[in-house]
Design a protein around this motif. Structure first.
Motif, PDB file in Angstrom:
ATOM      1  N   ALA A  35     -41.876 -16.607  27.403  1.00 54.19           N
ATOM      2  CA  ALA A  35     -40.886 -17.682  27.259  1.00 54.19           C
ATOM      3  C   ALA A  35     -39.768 -17.279  26.298  1.00 54.19           C
ATOM      4  O   ALA A  35     -38.601 -17.607  26.529  1.00 54.19           O
ATOM      5  N   GLY A  36     -40.110 -16.552  25.227  1.00 52.88           N
ATOM      6  CA  GLY A  36     -39.082 -16.095  24.285  1.00 52.88           C
ATOM      7  C   GLY A  36     -38.084 -15.177  24.966  1.00 52.88           C
ATOM      8  O   GLY A  36     -36.869 -15.284  24.747  1.00 52.88           O
ATOM      9  N   ILE A  37     -38.596 -14.294  25.803  1.00 49.57           N
ATOM     10  CA  ILE A  37     -37.716 -13.369  26.530  1.00 49.57           C
ATOM     11  C   ILE A  37     -36.835 -14.148  27.518  1.00 49.57           C
ATOM     12  O   ILE A  37     -35.643 -13.871  27.654  1.00 49.57           O
ATOM     13  N   VAL A  38     -37.423 -15.133  28.191  1.00 50.97           N
ATOM     14  CA  VAL A  38     -36.667 -15.940  29.160  1.00 50.97           C
ATOM     15  C   VAL A  38     -35.539 -16.694  28.446  1.00 50.97           C
ATOM     16  O   VAL A  38     -34.391 -16.708  28.916  1.00 50.97           O
ATOM     17  N   PHE A  39     -35.838 -17.279  27.275  1.00 49.20           N
ATOM     18  CA  PHE A  39     -34.812 -18.012  26.537  1.00 49.20           C
ATOM     19  C   PHE A  39     -33.681 -17.097  26.099  1.00 49.20           C
ATOM     20  O   PHE A  39     -32.502 -17.430  26.227  1.00 49.20           O
ATOM     21  N   ASP A  40     -34.055 -15.939  25.577  1.00 52.98           N
ATOM     22  CA  ASP A  40     -33.034 -15.002  25.123  1.00 52.98           C
ATOM     23  C   ASP A  40     -32.143 -14.580  26.296  1.00 52.98           C
ATOM     24  O   ASP A  40     -30.909 -14.551  26.181  1.00 52.98           O
ATOM     25  N   THR A  41     -32.760 -14.292  27.419  1.00 51.38           N
ATOM     26  CA  THR A  41     -32.015 -13.863  28.608  1.00 51.38           C
ATOM     27  C   THR A  41     -31.100 -14.978  29.106  1.00 51.38           C
ATOM     28  O   THR A  41     -29.916 -14.752  29.387  1.00 51.38           O
ATOM     29  N   ALA A  42     -31.639 -16.191  29.224  1.00 49.32           N
ATOM     30  CA  ALA A  42     -30.846 -17.317  29.737  1.00 49.32           C
ATOM     31  C   ALA A  42     -29.683 -17.634  28.802  1.00 49.32           C
ATOM     32  O   ALA A  42     -28.560 -17.899  29.262  1.00 49.32           O
ATOM     33  N   ASN A  43     -29.925 -17.588  27.496  1.00 46.90           N
ATOM     34  CA  ASN A  43     -28.844 -17.874  26.544  1.00 46.90           C
ATOM     35  C   ASN A  43     -27.745 -16.823  26.622  1.00 46.90           C
ATOM     36  O   ASN A  43     -26.561 -17.147  26.539  1.00 46.90           O
ATOM     37  N   SER A  55     -37.734 -28.695  23.987  1.00 49.46           N
ATOM     38  CA  SER A  55     -37.003 -27.533  23.432  1.00 49.46           C
ATOM     39  C   SER A  55     -36.784 -27.617  21.921  1.00 49.46           C
ATOM     40  O   SER A  55     -35.734 -27.216  21.421  1.00 49.46           O
ATOM     41  N   ASN A  56     -37.781 -28.130  21.196  1.00 52.65           N
ATOM     42  CA  ASN A  56     -37.625 -28.214  19.736  1.00 52.65           C
ATOM     43  C   ASN A  56     -38.371 -27.089  19.013  1.00 52.65           C
ATOM     44  O   ASN A  56     -38.467 -27.087  17.788  1.00 52.65           O
ATOM     45  N   ILE A  57     -38.917 -26.128  19.777  1.00 52.35           N
ATOM     46  CA  ILE A  57     -39.653 -24.986  19.227  1.00 52.35           C
ATOM     47  C   ILE A  57     -40.855 -25.459  18.404  1.00 52.35           C
ATOM     48  O   ILE A  57     -41.262 -24.802  17.442  1.00 52.35           O
ATOM     49  N   LYS A  58     -41.383 -26.633  18.734  1.00 55.09           N
ATOM     50  CA  LYS A  58     -42.667 -27.075  18.178  1.00 55.09           C
ATOM     51  C   LYS A  58     -43.570 -27.224  19.386  1.00 55.09           C
ATOM     52  O   LYS A  58     -43.218 -27.918  20.338  1.00 55.09           O
ATOM     53  N   PHE A  59     -44.726 -26.583  19.320  1.00 55.50           N
ATOM     54  CA  PHE A  59     -45.587 -26.576  20.507  1.00 55.50           C
ATOM     55  C   PHE A  59     -46.744 -27.566  20.396  1.00 55.50           C
ATOM     56  O   PHE A  59     -47.535 -27.691  21.312  1.00 55.50           O
ATOM     57  N   ASP A  60     -46.840 -28.266  19.247  1.00 57.23           N
ATOM     58  CA  ASP A  60     -47.960 -29.197  19.071  1.00 57.23           C
ATOM     59  C   ASP A  60     -47.568 -30.645  19.349  1.00 57.23           C
ATOM     60  O   ASP A  60     -48.344 -31.555  19.132  1.00 57.23           O
ATOM     61  N   ASP A  61     -46.339 -30.877  19.838  1.00 58.70           N
ATOM     62  CA  ASP A  61     -45.928 -32.241  20.169  1.00 58.70           C
ATOM     63  C   ASP A  61     -45.888 -32.453  21.680  1.00 58.70           C
ATOM     64  O   ASP A  61     -45.204 -33.337  22.175  1.00 58.70           O
ATOM     65  N   GLN A  62     -46.668 -31.646  22.393  1.00 56.74           N
ATOM     66  CA  GLN A  62     -46.687 -31.711  23.860  1.00 56.74           C
ATOM     67  C   GLN A  62     -47.863 -32.560  24.337  1.00 56.74           C
ATOM     68  O   GLN A  62     -48.966 -32.429  23.820  1.00 56.74           O
ATOM     69  N   SER A  63     -47.645 -33.395  25.345  1.00 58.14           N
ATOM     70  CA  SER A  63     -48.784 -34.116  25.926  1.00 58.14           C
ATOM     71  C   SER A  63     -49.303 -33.382  27.165  1.00 58.14           C
ATOM     72  O   SER A  63     -50.408 -33.643  27.620  1.00 58.14           O
ATOM     73  N   PHE A  64     -48.501 -32.444  27.691  1.00 62.88           N
ATOM     74  CA  PHE A  64     -48.883 -31.734  28.909  1.00 62.88           C
ATOM     75  C   PHE A  64     -48.243 -30.360  28.886  1.00 62.88           C
ATOM     76  O   PHE A  64     -47.011 -30.255  28.901  1.00 62.88           O
ATOM     77  N   ASP A  65     -49.068 -29.332  28.820  1.00 65.68           N
ATOM     78  CA  ASP A  65     -48.565 -27.956  28.851  1.00 65.68           C
ATOM     79  C   ASP A  65     -48.515 -27.449  30.282  1.00 65.68           C
ATOM     80  O   ASP A  65     -49.487 -27.593  31.021  1.00 65.68           O
ATOM     81  N   ASP A  66     -47.399 -26.866  30.673  1.00 62.62           N
ATOM     82  CA  ASP A  66     -47.280 -26.205  31.972  1.00 62.62           C
ATOM     83  C   ASP A  66     -46.635 -24.844  31.676  1.00 62.62           C
ATOM     84  O   ASP A  66     -45.431 -24.656  31.865  1.00 62.62           O
ATOM     85  N   LEU A  67     -47.451 -23.924  31.167  1.00 63.13           N
ATOM     86  CA  LEU A  67     -46.936 -22.681  30.597  1.00 63.13           C
ATOM     87  C   LEU A  67     -46.180 -21.782  31.575  1.00 63.13           C
ATOM     88  O   LEU A  67     -45.251 -21.091  31.162  1.00 63.13           O
ATOM     89  N   PRO A  68     -46.530 -21.734  32.870  1.00 61.18           N
ATOM     90  CA  PRO A  68     -45.745 -20.880  33.776  1.00 61.18           C
ATOM     91  C   PRO A  68     -44.410 -21.505  34.219  1.00 61.18           C
ATOM     92  O   PRO A  68     -43.618 -20.840  34.867  1.00 61.18           O
ATOM     93  N   HIS A  69     -44.173 -22.776  33.879  1.00 60.85           N
ATOM     94  CA  HIS A  69     -43.064 -23.544  34.458  1.00 60.85           C
ATOM     95  C   HIS A  69     -41.752 -23.429  33.674  1.00 60.85           C
ATOM     96  O   HIS A  69     -41.710 -23.677  32.474  1.00 60.85           O
ATOM     97  N   PHE A  70     -40.691 -23.104  34.398  1.00 57.54           N
ATOM     98  CA  PHE A  70     -39.327 -23.101  33.845  1.00 57.54           C
ATOM     99  C   PHE A  70     -38.456 -23.913  34.790  1.00 57.54           C
ATOM    100  O   PHE A  70     -38.593 -23.797  36.014  1.00 57.54           O
ATOM    101  N   GLU A  71     -37.555 -24.721  34.233  1.00 55.37           N
ATOM    102  CA  GLU A  71     -36.647 -25.468  35.102  1.00 55.37           C
ATOM    103  C   GLU A  71     -35.247 -25.463  34.532  1.00 55.37           C
ATOM    104  O   GLU A  71     -35.029 -25.247  33.342  1.00 55.37           O
TER     105      GLU A  71
END
Ligand SMILES: [Zn+2]
Length: 143
Positions: free
Chosen positions: A95-103, A123-139
């Motif tokens: 995900a870090g690589i995807v963000f860097d590339t997209a930006n 997109s707040n770079i906090k991963f513990d405030d999620q109610s549902f993780d979908d790690l492969p998903h980008f939109e």
């Protein structure tokens, strides 16, 4: 440099051109598999019933149902969907690589959307405030 297999190429070709541009850059630095781009209503309903998606496909549509798809599911390759901490860490690394590339592509005016990741919906770079993780998903999100 890595190359997509035929299945990945086919799935990526069903996606919006911004997603195609982003992931054609990402695969230059990390080996990835494109699991799914465009999704039919039937498939969306199946995932909803299995608890894999929060979208029922009718009242709450997934961006995978747009044509071309505004969402894509991608995994580091080789694929490991186990719950092991270090298997999951690979998705955060990607995900870090995807963000860097997209930006970068956005700054260069080569794409016109921002990217949202299912491991950090707001997109707040906090991963513990999620109610549902979908790690492969980008939109894609309009600016
Ligand atoms: Zn998805």
């Amino acid at each position: 440099m890595f190359i997509f297999n035929e299945k990945s190429k086919k799935e990526l070709s069903s996606c919006h051109k911004d997603l195609q541009m982003i992931f054609n850059e990402v695969i230059k630095v990390i080996n990835i598999s494109v699991l799914e781009g465009y999704r039919t209503l039937e498939t969306q309903r199946k995932y909803f019933k299995e608890g894999k998606s929060r979208c029922d496909g009718v009242n709450n549509k997934s961006l995978h149902q747009s044509n071309p798809s505004m969402a894509v599911d991608v995994s580091p390759y080789p694929i490991d969907f186990s719950e092991k901490e270090k298997a999951k860490a690979r998705f955060y690394f990607l995900a870090g690589i995807v963000f860097d590339t997209a930006n970068r592509l956005l700054r260069e005016n080569k794409i016109t959307h921002r990217i949202v990741w299912g491991g950090d919906w707001n997109s707040n770079i906090k991963f513990d405030d999620q109610s549902f993780d979908d790690l492969p998903h980008f939109e894609l999100k309009s600016i």
